[in-house]
Design a protein around this motif. Structure first.
Motif, PDB file in Angstrom:
ATOM      1  N   GLU A 115       0.998  -1.409  -0.007  1.00 20.76           N
ATOM      2  CA  GLU A 115      -0.476   0.348  -0.049  1.00 20.76           C
ATOM      3  C   GLU A 115       0.689   1.064  -0.435  1.00 20.76           C
ATOM      4  OE1 GLU A 115      -2.728  -0.292   3.065  1.00 20.76           O
ATOM      5  OE2 GLU A 115      -3.393  -1.816   2.004  1.00 20.76           O
ATOM      6  N   LEU A 116       2.021   1.146  -0.193  1.00 16.17           N
ATOM      7  CA  LEU A 116       2.946   2.218  -0.068  1.00 16.17           C
ATOM      8  C   LEU A 116       3.051   3.017  -1.348  1.00 16.17           C
ATOM      9  CD1 LEU A 116       6.210   1.068   2.430  1.00 16.17           C
ATOM     10  CD2 LEU A 116       3.798   2.108   3.231  1.00 16.17           C
ATOM     11  N   HIS A 117       3.215   4.038  -1.000  1.00 19.82           N
ATOM     12  CA  HIS A 117       3.041   5.545  -2.771  1.00 19.82           C
ATOM     13  C   HIS A 117       3.801   6.687  -2.374  1.00 19.82           C
ATOM     14  CE1 HIS A 117       1.983   6.056  -6.778  1.00 19.82           C
ATOM     15  NE2 HIS A 117       1.897   7.252  -6.220  1.00 19.82           N
ATOM     16  N   GLY A 118       4.590   6.377  -2.813  1.00 23.15           N
ATOM     17  CA  GLY A 118       5.530   7.632  -2.770  1.00 23.15           C
ATOM     18  C   GLY A 118       5.420   8.253  -1.139  1.00 23.15           C
ATOM     19  N   LEU A 119       4.998   9.331  -1.438  1.00 20.26           N
ATOM     20  CA  LEU A 119       4.726  10.507  -0.120  1.00 20.26           C
ATOM     21  C   LEU A 119       3.540  10.385   0.338  1.00 20.26           C
ATOM     22  CD1 LEU A 119       6.555  13.796  -0.587  1.00 20.26           C
ATOM     23  CD2 LEU A 119       7.149  11.848   0.748  1.00 20.26           C
TER      24      LEU A 119
END
Length: 650
Positions: free
Chosen positions: A376-380
């Protein structure tokens, strides 16, 4: 004998009578053949239905077209079924998971077994979908018993659908058929596949079945469809623009932030230019907060477990949000701070309070930590460590609406200063059918919800109301901002809370000399700095307003003979709080200008023989070219005027 009649109330409050068994499509036809050709579904008594589903009782009906979000969702859900039909035709034996509509388009999770599949196959799926769509096959809803549903999918050998059926009650199961395809689905769907005229399969990703990393990974195929080819063309153009504006791409090109596997996934590292950008945003917010009567506080990055047990957060979120800290003493339980509000409650509680002290407003740029799944991590925009421009207001009941209104003013000031002009305020309330999800009394919730609704109404905000979207401790007002590409982001938030003051036993002495509970308001105009910066980068394409941009000027000497003057100029500008750099590379001036343009430096100062002799600068503006020649003093005045305009003109 005359047939029983039912009364249909339309959105304009007009009432029409139809024979029992009439559908929303019948209503549409009776109004206009042209309208009927555009109806995709209908909202019947607040629930979205198939347009052709018969009605047997008096009902309120809203006809849904492509212009309605529920109309689009129905269209895209039906498109997911069309994709599944194409997949079964192209890959016999394929097993299907789920295929919902999403904000833009839809996806279907698929188990291809031993069959090969990759993104190169997407065009083949598109062509098959178009072929099937042209058949104009009707979506047919069928009620089916649980036993028959199980029998059907057992015969197909589809264990994913069988698992879904296990959790359904007999008597509540429906199938939908179109052409040669049948799927387990509650609906609704568009009248027939012929509405789908333009199709694009966008991407392929992996997705664990039911989001469980211990389960099998399926292939998730994303797609989008439209009723007109022109709309698909426009959407694909927007996607290309979005790629150019992707904050991860621009963040790297502009040297703003980076990530390191050794530091850890989802933990951004701010580079010097990015840190400068953050500092300017923080300074901007601090000045606005001081003017609004906030006092700065600082709290630790960790807290004792008991703090979060008292607040109720630990019971609500458990191990999903709280990461333990190892200590050398057995029995000590410290946790990384996932939110700032419990700490601020303890600051409020640190001394006795009088009604004369209220409202008390505490503000902190507090860094918090929450564990997000790696997928689920995405850039900032989705990280594990982020800084909130957090503040908590402790006030009396009769101050709530006024304080809430002042916070709305602050949020709107932030948006206007940074060029976010298109936003909607979402009033997020409790789900009245599922009150056990929330803590606090009904009376407290009703007071809080009423205060938010009244404040939003008095400010004339464009609002939507969403049931079930409240925080577990109180209702909130979320600001949904539309960026330059028309995408919606949730940024600022304001929340009214009667619960935490109760749980922390917060008090003040009233004018009656009795003890009373304060009301707590949570607010964060940025939301999180990380997410806000990501959205801001994509909104402005990395071309920040002059007051905010990290490097405001690039000093470009024509040759090394003018390096000393360039350095002297740099020192003068630095003393005037004008930031930038000197490009002393052994490159031609044309290359230096091009590189500064790529880096989106707002102002380029060209210095050569004439400029050095006259103590002047030749000014170029990013994207606009030559702006003329100025003495150093004239340029400083020019810069300060431009900087002020970049803030006030928004």
């Amino acid at each position: 004998m005359s047939q029983e009649q039912i009364k249909i109330t339309l959105p304009d409050e007009s009432i029409r009578e139809y024979a029992s068994g009439a559908s929303a499509m019948d209503v549409a036809v009776s109004i206009s053949e042209g309208l009927a050709r555009n109806v995709l579904a209908a909202e019947v008594n607040g629930e979205v239905w198939d347009a052709n589903r018969p009605m047997s009782q008096d009902s309120s009906v809203k006809l849904l077209t492509w212009n309605d979000q529920d109309g689009k969702s129905t269209f895209w859900h039906s498109s997911a079924h069309l994709m599944a039909e194409a997949l079964e035709a192209l890959y016999p034996g394929v097993k299907l998971g789920i295929g919902p509509a999403i904000e833009n388009g839809y996806y279907y999770d698929v188990d291809f077994g031993e069959q090969e599949f990759d993104s190169a196959h997407l065009e083949k799926i598109e062509q098959k979908m178009l072929e099937l769509a042209r058949q104009k096959n009707t979506f047919i809803r069928k009620d089916i018993s649980k036993a028959d549903a199980v029998k059907y999918f057992e015969s197909k050998g589809d264990e994913y659908k069988l698992e879904l059926i296990e959790g359904l009650d007999d008597g509540s199961i429906t199938f939908y058929e179109q052409g040669n395809f049948t799927d387990l689905c509650r609906g609704p769907h568009i009248p027939h596949t012929g509405f789908i005229k333009a199709i694009k399969c966008l991407s392929v990703a992996g997705a664990y079945w039911r989001g469980d990393e211990k389960r099998k990974q399926l292939t998730r195929i994303y797609g989008i469809t439209f009723p007109k080819q022109k709309e698909l063309t426009q959407y694909l153009h927007m996607l290309e623009e979005a790629k150019k504006r992707d904050h991860r791409k621009l963040g790297k090109e502009l040297d703003l932030f980076t990530f390191s596997e050794k530091v850890g996934m989802g933990l951004p590292l701010w580079l010097p230019k990015g840190a400068k950008l953050r500092e300017r945003l923080e300074s901007f917010m601090r000045k606005a907060q001081v003017r609004s009567g906030y006092e700065p506080v600082v709290t630790p990055h960790i807290g004792h477990k008991d703090l979060y047990v008292t607040s109720g957060h630990y019971q609500k979120y458990g191990a999903d949000s709280f990461q333990p800290i190892s200590t050398p003493h057995e029995g000590e339980e410290f946790l990384l701070k996932p939110m700032n509000c419990p700490h601020h409650c303890e600051i409020y509680k640190s001394r006795p309070r009088s009604y004369k002290d209220l409202p008390v407003r505490y503000a902190e740029f507090g860094t918090v930590y929450r564990y997000e799944q790696s997928g689920e991590l995405h850039g900032l925009t989705r990280v594990r460590g982020f800084t909130q421009d957090d503040a908590h207001i402790f006030c009396m009941q009769d101050q709530v609406k006024d304080e809430f209104t002042k916070v709305i003013d602050l949020v709107l000031y932030v948006f206007e200063s940074l060029g976010f002009e298109d936003y909607t305020a979402q009033i997020s309330l409790r789900d009245p059918e599922n009150k056990e999800k929330y803590i606090g009394s009904d009376e407290a919730w009703e007071k809080a919800e009423r205060a938010i609704i009244e404040a939003a109404t008095e400010k004339g905000l464009n609002t939507v109301t969403e049931l079930g979207e409240a925080a577990f401790y109180g209702p909130k007002l979320d600001f949904m901002v539309k960026d330059a590409l028309g995408r919606k982001w949730q940024l600022g938030t304001i929340q009214v809370d009667y619960t935490l003051p109760e749980r922390f036993e917060l008090e003040y002495t009233g004018s009656d000399n009795q003890k009373h509970r304060p009301v707590m308001i949570h607010r964060a105009p940025f939301g999180s700095l990380e997410r806000f910066v990501a959205v801001l980068i994509e909104h402005c394409g990395g071309e920040f307003p002059l007051w905010l941009t990290p490097d405001q000027v690039a000093i470009l000497p024509i040759s090394e003979k003018y390096a000393d003057y360039a350095q002297e100029l740099y020192k003068v500008l630095e003393s005037e709080d004008i930031t930038g750099f000197v490009d002393n590379r052994d490159e031609k001036i044309g290359r230096k200008i091009r590189d500064a343009e790529v880096k989106k430096i707002p102002i380029m100062l060209i210095v050569g023989e004439k400029e050095a002799a006259d103590r002047a600068v030749s000014v170029r503006r990013h994207g606009h070219g030559d702006a003329g020649s100025f003495s150093i003093e004239e340029f400083i005045t020019y810069f300060n005027n431009e900087k002020a305009d970049s803030l006030s003109q928004r």
